[in-house]
Design a protein around this motif. Structure first.
Motif, PDB file in Angstrom:
ATOM      1  N   ALA A 149       0.809  -1.225   0.000  1.00 28.90           N
ATOM      2  CA  ALA A 149       0.000   0.000   0.000  1.00 28.90           C
ATOM      3  C   ALA A 149       0.839   1.271   0.000  1.00 28.90           C
ATOM      4  O   ALA A 149       0.359   2.336   0.404  1.00 28.90           O
ATOM      5  CB  ALA A 149      -0.935  -0.003   1.208  1.00 28.90           C
ATOM      6  N   ASP A 150       2.081   1.200  -0.474  1.00 30.76           N
ATOM      7  CA  ASP A 150       2.909   2.409  -0.566  1.00 30.76           C
ATOM      8  C   ASP A 150       2.233   3.432  -1.470  1.00 30.76           C
ATOM      9  O   ASP A 150       1.802   3.099  -2.578  1.00 30.76           O
ATOM     10  CB  ASP A 150       4.279   2.082  -1.154  1.00 30.76           C
ATOM     11  N   PHE A 151       2.159   4.675  -1.037  1.00 32.90           N
ATOM     12  CA  PHE A 151       1.541   5.713  -1.859  1.00 32.90           C
ATOM     13  C   PHE A 151       2.439   6.141  -3.008  1.00 32.90           C
ATOM     14  O   PHE A 151       1.960   6.462  -4.097  1.00 32.90           O
ATOM     15  CB  PHE A 151       1.184   6.928  -1.004  1.00 32.90           C
ATOM     16  N   VAL A 152       3.745   6.141  -2.764  1.00 32.64           N
ATOM     17  CA  VAL A 152       4.682   6.557  -3.808  1.00 32.64           C
ATOM     18  C   VAL A 152       5.846   5.581  -3.882  1.00 32.64           C
ATOM     19  O   VAL A 152       6.125   4.848  -2.935  1.00 32.64           O
ATOM     20  CB  VAL A 152       5.232   7.984  -3.558  1.00 32.64           C
ATOM     21  N   PHE A 166      -3.141   4.096  -6.410  1.00 33.71           N
ATOM     22  CA  PHE A 166      -4.123   3.330  -7.198  1.00 33.71           C
ATOM     23  C   PHE A 166      -5.339   3.004  -6.327  1.00 33.71           C
ATOM     24  O   PHE A 166      -6.492   3.075  -6.782  1.00 33.71           O
ATOM     25  CB  PHE A 166      -3.524   2.025  -7.714  1.00 33.71           C
ATOM     26  N   MET A 167      -5.074   2.616  -5.071  1.00 30.58           N
ATOM     27  CA  MET A 167      -6.158   2.270  -4.149  1.00 30.58           C
ATOM     28  C   MET A 167      -7.120   3.442  -3.979  1.00 30.58           C
ATOM     29  O   MET A 167      -8.350   3.256  -3.962  1.00 30.58           O
ATOM     30  CB  MET A 167      -5.586   1.857  -2.796  1.00 30.58           C
ATOM     31  N   ALA A 168      -6.567   4.651  -3.846  1.00 31.20           N
ATOM     32  CA  ALA A 168      -7.414   5.838  -3.692  1.00 31.20           C
ATOM     33  C   ALA A 168      -8.285   6.043  -4.919  1.00 31.20           C
ATOM     34  O   ALA A 168      -9.460   6.422  -4.818  1.00 31.20           O
ATOM     35  CB  ALA A 168      -6.538   7.062  -3.435  1.00 31.20           C
ATOM     36  N   MET A 169      -7.721   5.764  -6.090  1.00 28.53           N
ATOM     37  CA  MET A 169      -8.477   5.923  -7.327  1.00 28.53           C
ATOM     38  C   MET A 169      -9.611   4.896  -7.410  1.00 28.53           C
ATOM     39  O   MET A 169     -10.755   5.241  -7.741  1.00 28.53           O
ATOM     40  CB  MET A 169      -7.538   5.752  -8.528  1.00 28.53           C
ATOM     41  N   GLY A 175     -15.846   2.547  -4.592  1.00 32.14           N
ATOM     42  CA  GLY A 175     -16.146   2.486  -3.167  1.00 32.14           C
ATOM     43  C   GLY A 175     -15.474   1.327  -2.459  1.00 32.14           C
ATOM     44  O   GLY A 175     -15.661   1.139  -1.257  1.00 32.14           O
ATOM     45  N   ARG A 176     -14.680   0.544  -3.197  1.00 36.76           N
ATOM     46  CA  ARG A 176     -14.051  -0.649  -2.634  1.00 36.76           C
ATOM     47  C   ARG A 176     -12.654  -0.357  -2.089  1.00 36.76           C
ATOM     48  O   ARG A 176     -11.909   0.435  -2.648  1.00 36.76           O
ATOM     49  CB  ARG A 176     -13.943  -1.748  -3.713  1.00 36.76           C
ATOM     50  N   GLU A 177     -12.313  -1.042  -1.003  1.00 35.73           N
ATOM     51  CA  GLU A 177     -10.970  -1.026  -0.441  1.00 35.73           C
ATOM     52  C   GLU A 177     -10.474  -2.461  -0.340  1.00 35.73           C
ATOM     53  O   GLU A 177     -11.274  -3.400  -0.241  1.00 35.73           O
ATOM     54  CB  GLU A 177     -10.963  -0.361   0.934  1.00 35.73           C
ATOM     55  N   PRO A 178      -9.160  -2.669  -0.351  1.00 35.35           N
ATOM     56  CA  PRO A 178      -8.635  -4.049  -0.313  1.00 35.35           C
ATOM     57  C   PRO A 178      -9.026  -4.773   0.971  1.00 35.35           C
ATOM     58  O   PRO A 178      -9.058  -4.183   2.052  1.00 35.35           O
ATOM     59  CB  PRO A 178      -7.114  -3.851  -0.372  1.00 35.35           C
ATOM     60  N   SER A 179      -9.312  -6.053   0.841  1.00 35.05           N
ATOM     61  CA  SER A 179      -9.584  -6.883   2.018  1.00 35.05           C
ATOM     62  C   SER A 179      -8.293  -7.486   2.560  1.00 35.05           C
ATOM     63  O   SER A 179      -8.261  -7.974   3.688  1.00 35.05           O
ATOM     64  CB  SER A 179     -10.570  -8.012   1.666  1.00 35.05           C
ATOM     65  N   HIS A 180      -7.233  -7.456   1.760  1.00 34.43           N
ATOM     66  CA  HIS A 180      -5.945  -7.997   2.209  1.00 34.43           C
ATOM     67  C   HIS A 180      -4.826  -7.159   1.600  1.00 34.43           C
ATOM     68  O   HIS A 180      -4.778  -6.965   0.394  1.00 34.43           O
ATOM     69  CB  HIS A 180      -5.793  -9.462   1.777  1.00 34.43           C
ATOM     70  N   ILE A 181      -3.938  -6.677   2.470  1.00 38.32           N
ATOM     71  CA  ILE A 181      -2.775  -5.911   2.026  1.00 38.32           C
ATOM     72  C   ILE A 181      -1.518  -6.641   2.475  1.00 38.32           C
ATOM     73  O   ILE A 181      -1.302  -6.835   3.675  1.00 38.32           O
ATOM     74  CB  ILE A 181      -2.775  -4.480   2.609  1.00 38.32           C
ATOM     75  N   PHE A 182      -0.728  -7.087   1.522  1.00 38.57           N
ATOM     76  CA  PHE A 182       0.527  -7.754   1.821  1.00 38.57           C
ATOM     77  C   PHE A 182       1.632  -6.698   1.920  1.00 38.57           C
ATOM     78  O   PHE A 182       1.386  -5.512   1.860  1.00 38.57           O
ATOM     79  CB  PHE A 182       0.842  -8.774   0.728  1.00 38.57           C
ATOM     80  N   GLY A 183       2.865  -7.140   2.066  1.00 39.26           N
ATOM     81  CA  GLY A 183       3.971  -6.190   2.076  1.00 39.26           C
ATOM     82  C   GLY A 183       4.080  -5.421   3.383  1.00 39.26           C
ATOM     83  O   GLY A 183       3.252  -5.551   4.296  1.00 39.26           O
ATOM     84  N   LYS A 184       5.110  -4.615   3.479  1.00 33.17           N
ATOM     85  CA  LYS A 184       5.304  -3.770   4.668  1.00 33.17           C
ATOM     86  C   LYS A 184       4.115  -2.812   4.813  1.00 33.17           C
ATOM     87  O   LYS A 184       3.636  -2.308   3.811  1.00 33.17           O
ATOM     88  CB  LYS A 184       6.592  -2.964   4.511  1.00 33.17           C
TER      89      LYS A 184
END
Length: 261
Positions: A149-152, A166-169, A175-184
């Motif tokens: 979920a890094d912004f930049v 991309f997530m914000a877009m 209206g959807r947000e991720p149900s699972h975020i991997f990574g730092k």
């Protein structure tokens, strides 16, 4: 502090835009002679094969195939655990090819009505139709995962949009947000090490506060912040909790004092 393994972030910590920072390679080599060295990256714009070859070309030591901890590897592992086969992978062609070779049974461009999961990686070569394909599947209820979920993403010319952007877009569109975020900063990224080592025996070296430092906090490992990447000295002054070590760059860290044999 008795360190038995060191984990280095890649982009912004050891190098920027593929160019190593001064004496970074020599420093990592010296550390690897004393304790196991690992590399961790949220960047999923390239395949694991690419990063392995890049590190080898730079002369950085790679002890085995598990030395590179990639957010995409953890995402694929979770897909396999859940038995998911029909996905829509939003990723660069090189990454698609690598994922397909890792598991030929996956349908990476499932039709709209059959897509179980949309997996968004750091895509730097998409066109508008690709964005639409993701949005249409999210509108139809497909599960939504992102590799991080890094912004930049750091670049020598300045920061560029990453998955957080991309997530914000997609949220604005569907209206959807991720149900699972991997990574730092997901502590799972250090699970291959914490299975055999105590968190306090691990030193993580990174350049970001909201991913690298946050990962160290959540996992309980030590953290060395370098100021050659995204974070600057003025950002550290605002922190309620300070990193264990702050240095201008990796080569300024006294690893010998941290590693006691």
């Amino acid at each position: 502090m008795q360190i038995k393994a060191v984990v280095f972030d890649l982009d912004g910590t050891l190098y920027l835009s593929g160019k190593p920072y001064p004496r970074a390679v020599e420093t990592v080599r010296a550390v690897a002679e004393k304790v196991p060295v690992y590399y961790l990256s949220n960047n999923t714009s390239k395949s694991l094969v690419f990063y392995t070859n890049r590190l080898l070309r730079m002369g950085l030591p790679i002890q085995n195939h598990q030395s590179i901890l990639s957010a995409m590897t953890f995402a694929l592992s979770e897909i396999h655990k859940r038995g998911i086969k029909n996905i829509y992978l939003f990723a660069n062609p090189e990454v698609e090819e690598w994922v397909a070779s890792e598991d030929p049974s996956l349908n990476l461009h499932a039709p709209l009505d059959k897509t179980e999961l949309v997996l968004v990686a750091y895509h730097s070569s998409f066109n508008y139709r690709d964005l639409c394909e993701v949005s249409w599947r999210l509108e139809r209820g497909a599960d939504f995962w992102v590799t991080h979920a890094d912004f930049v993403c750091p670049d020598e010319l300045g920061p560029v949009p990453d998955i957080g952007s991309f997530m914000a877009m997609f949220k604005a569109t569907t209206g959807r947000e991720p149900s699972h975020i991997f990574g730092k900063p997901n502590p799972e990224m250090l699970s291959p090490l914490t299975e055999t080592l105590k968190p306090e025996e691990i030193l993580f070296v990174g350049d970001r506060l909201y991913t690298d430092f946050e990962l160290a906090i959540r996992s309980g490992c030590h953290f060395a912040l370098v100021l050659c990447g995204e974070t600057k000295a003025r950002d550290v002054q605002r922190l309620a909790r300070q990193p264990d070590i702050i240095a201008e760059q990796v080569s300024d860290i006294n690893f010998d004092a941290l590693i006691k044999k």
